[in-house]
Design a protein around this motif. Sequence first.
Motif, PDB file in Angstrom:
ATOM      1  N   SER A   1      -0.170 -18.716  -7.087  1.00 10.60           N
ATOM      2  CA  SER A   1       0.754 -17.785  -7.714  1.00 10.60           C
ATOM      3  C   SER A   1       0.263 -16.351  -7.514  1.00 10.60           C
ATOM      4  CB  SER A   1       0.888 -18.090  -9.211  1.00 10.60           C
ATOM      5  OG  SER A   1      -0.361 -17.910  -9.856  1.00 10.60           O
ATOM      6  N   PRO A   2       1.187 -15.402  -7.544  1.00 10.66           N
ATOM      7  CA  PRO A   2       0.817 -13.996  -7.290  1.00 10.66           C
ATOM      8  C   PRO A   2       0.277 -13.301  -8.534  1.00 10.66           C
ATOM      9  CG  PRO A   2       3.177 -14.151  -7.579  1.00 10.66           C
ATOM     10  CD  PRO A   2       2.652 -15.568  -7.658  1.00 10.66           C
ATOM     11  N   ASP A   3      -0.648 -13.956  -9.230  1.00  6.09           N
ATOM     12  CA  ASP A   3      -1.155 -13.401 -10.485  1.00  6.09           C
ATOM     13  C   ASP A   3      -2.476 -12.649 -10.325  1.00  6.09           C
ATOM     14  OD1 ASP A   3      -2.878 -15.491  -9.979  1.00  6.09           O
ATOM     15  OD2 ASP A   3      -2.299 -16.682 -11.720  1.00  6.09           O
ATOM     16  N   GLY A   4      -2.951 -12.541  -9.072  1.00  7.28           N
ATOM     17  CA  GLY A   4      -4.176 -11.787  -8.823  1.00  7.28           C
ATOM     18  C   GLY A   4      -5.450 -12.580  -8.980  1.00  7.28           C
ATOM     19  N   TYR A   5      -5.336 -13.883  -9.273  1.00  4.93           N
ATOM     20  CA  TYR A   5      -6.546 -14.678  -9.476  1.00  4.93           C
ATOM     21  C   TYR A   5      -6.976 -15.443  -8.224  1.00  4.93           C
ATOM     22  CZ  TYR A   5      -6.439 -13.384 -14.339  1.00  4.93           C
ATOM     23  OH  TYR A   5      -6.471 -12.650 -15.499  1.00  4.93           O
TER      24      TYR A   5
ATOM     25  N   PHE B   1       2.852 -12.212   2.373  1.00  6.27           N
ATOM     26  CA  PHE B   1       1.617 -11.681   1.806  1.00  6.27           C
ATOM     27  C   PHE B   1       1.865 -10.345   1.109  1.00  6.27           C
ATOM     28  CE2 PHE B   1       0.339 -14.398   5.302  1.00  6.27           C
ATOM     29  CZ  PHE B   1      -0.671 -15.162   4.720  1.00  6.27           C
ATOM     30  N   THR B   2       0.998 -10.061   0.153  1.00  3.67           N
ATOM     31  CA  THR B   2       0.904  -8.722  -0.425  1.00  3.67           C
ATOM     32  C   THR B   2      -0.332  -8.088   0.194  1.00  3.67           C
ATOM     33  OG1 THR B   2       1.897  -9.398  -2.538  1.00  3.67           O
ATOM     34  CG2 THR B   2       0.558  -7.385  -2.531  1.00  3.67           C
ATOM     35  N   TRP B   3      -0.149  -6.966   0.850  1.00  3.96           N
ATOM     36  CA  TRP B   3      -1.256  -6.288   1.535  1.00  3.96           C
ATOM     37  C   TRP B   3      -1.921  -5.343   0.539  1.00  3.96           C
ATOM     38  CZ3 TRP B   3      -2.638  -7.684   6.478  1.00  3.96           C
ATOM     39  CH2 TRP B   3      -1.791  -8.627   7.060  1.00  3.96           C
TER      40      TRP B   3
ATOM     41  N   MET C   1       3.143  -9.854  -5.652  1.00  3.41           N
ATOM     42  CA  MET C   1       2.171  -9.542  -6.694  1.00  3.41           C
ATOM     43  C   MET C   1       2.637  -8.323  -7.479  1.00  3.41           C
ATOM     44  SD  MET C   1      -1.543 -10.118  -4.847  1.00  3.41           S
ATOM     45  CE  MET C   1      -2.408  -9.481  -6.298  1.00  3.41           C
ATOM     46  N   PRO C   2       2.453  -8.299  -8.793  1.00  3.31           N
ATOM     47  CA  PRO C   2       2.844  -7.125  -9.589  1.00  3.31           C
ATOM     48  C   PRO C   2       2.084  -5.880  -9.126  1.00  3.31           C
ATOM     49  CG  PRO C   2       2.421  -9.015 -11.007  1.00  3.31           C
ATOM     50  CD  PRO C   2       1.958  -9.405  -9.638  1.00  3.31           C
ATOM     51  N   PRO C   3       2.767  -4.761  -9.013  1.00  3.18           N
ATOM     52  CA  PRO C   3       2.117  -3.536  -8.538  1.00  3.18           C
ATOM     53  C   PRO C   3       0.894  -3.134  -9.352  1.00  3.18           C
ATOM     54  CG  PRO C   3       4.490  -3.268  -8.550  1.00  3.18           C
ATOM     55  CD  PRO C   3       4.211  -4.578  -9.222  1.00  3.18           C
ATOM     56  N   GLU C   4       0.935  -3.371 -10.682  1.00 11.60           N
ATOM     57  CA  GLU C   4      -0.201  -2.954 -11.499  1.00 11.60           C
ATOM     58  C   GLU C   4      -1.458  -3.772 -11.182  1.00 11.60           C
ATOM     59  OE1 GLU C   4       2.422  -5.699 -14.070  1.00 11.60           O
ATOM     60  OE2 GLU C   4       2.681  -4.082 -12.588  1.00 11.60           O
ATOM     61  N   ILE C   5      -1.274  -5.057 -10.819  1.00 12.92           N
ATOM     62  CA  ILE C   5      -2.417  -5.886 -10.441  1.00 12.92           C
ATOM     63  C   ILE C   5      -2.929  -5.481  -9.070  1.00 12.92           C
ATOM     64  CG2 ILE C   5      -3.120  -8.234  -9.842  1.00 12.92           C
ATOM     65  CD1 ILE C   5      -1.381  -9.258 -12.088  1.00 12.92           C
TER      66      ILE C   5
ATOM     67  N   ARG D   1      -7.705   1.735   3.482  1.00 13.42           N
ATOM     68  CA  ARG D   1      -6.264   1.995   3.511  1.00 13.42           C
ATOM     69  C   ARG D   1      -5.648   1.550   2.187  1.00 13.42           C
ATOM     70  NH1 ARG D   1      -8.013   4.107   7.331  1.00 13.42           N
ATOM     71  NH2 ARG D   1      -7.166   4.315   9.437  1.00 13.42           N
ATOM     72  N   THR D   2      -4.687   2.328   1.694  1.00 11.84           N
ATOM     73  CA  THR D   2      -3.964   1.967   0.478  1.00 11.84           C
ATOM     74  C   THR D   2      -3.070   0.754   0.776  1.00 11.84           C
ATOM     75  OG1 THR D   2      -2.052   3.343   1.013  1.00 11.84           O
ATOM     76  CG2 THR D   2      -3.888   4.405  -0.175  1.00 11.84           C
ATOM     77  N   PRO D   3      -2.536   0.108  -0.267  1.00  9.87           N
ATOM     78  CA  PRO D   3      -1.630  -1.026  -0.014  1.00  9.87           C
ATOM     79  C   PRO D   3      -0.484  -0.671   0.936  1.00  9.87           C
ATOM     80  CG  PRO D   3      -2.252  -0.988  -2.320  1.00  9.87           C
ATOM     81  CD  PRO D   3      -2.824   0.266  -1.710  1.00  9.87           C
TER      82      PRO D   3
END
Length: 332
Positions: free
Chosen positions: A94-98, A124-126, A268-272, A303-305
């Motif tokens: 899951s895209p929860d950052g874990y 993917f989230t870069w 993935m949430p932007p804040e994570i 590089r930033t996201p």
Amino acid sequence: MGRFDMGWLGTTLRCGLMAAGLACAVIGVASAQEAYPARPIRLLVGFGPGGATDITFRKLGELASKQLGQPIIIENKPGAGATLAPSTMAKTDSPDGYTIAAATAGLLRYPYMQKVDWNPIRDFTWIAGLGGYTFVLAVNADSPFKTVGDLVAYAKANPGGLTIATAGAGTTMHLLAEALAGMAGVEITHVGYRSSSEAGTAVLGGHAMATVDAVGTILPYTEPGKMRMLLSFDPQPVDWLAGVPTAKSLGYDLVYPAPYGLVGPKNMPPEIVGKLYQAFKAAADSDEYRKLLETLRQTAWTRTPGEYEQWAREFYVSERSLVERAKLLRQP
């Protein structure tokens, strides 16, 4: 009438309590998001232990964990041209950052070589660009190959007899070996291992004649005189590789810087993403990490996201040409 009034009051109280409960739930969700990370994070690495990529991400994870306040646990998952780790994550986590993964150039190349059930951009989230490699071709110090010319001459006289070991089929190292062979007009036998350390051991033990790998993996062998570097794939010669020509200087149009970074599952949430980026950027900017870069002879490349995703989109398009030169483009 009194009964009606009490019912109305009870209903009002219940509604008020429900509203308060909903508000608390919303606050609780917000608090949970603010508290990220609340447990350890898994970082999947697509190479076996001991090589430059493993060493790099172990150090980055160690330093970033101090920023995040939670351990970052490295899990080695080699295979599929170093794409098994990130692609498995993209399909199952899951895209929860874990769960996050190391991304190397192979992620943007492998779909040209094999049919896959994932997309290197959309799935993917870069998160962050973190650094880059210098790749070299090396042989055992006892090898009769003193130059690239010697190696090519042997390969021409013995088609398929030249064995080159790498950290696995489909990796950047494999592609560079095949592309160089194609440009030189020779056939080689590629021997893929599960890690860079295994490929290096094969060359030292005489089980393979040469290897292509990140210079940081090769230096521990060359410094004590166990291996010899024959060329690098940098744009131009560098002082700390005195006497080692570039492929380009030898007439092979093969320049290959290879950035690496961090990815997560899509959406993935932007804040994570922001928290992970800041933590890993702090790690990459630290003196301790820059010292490791110097030791491994890697380059800084943060590089930033948004920048990292834009680079990935462009690199994905251009990477097809290297696969074609290596004659490894999959058939439809």
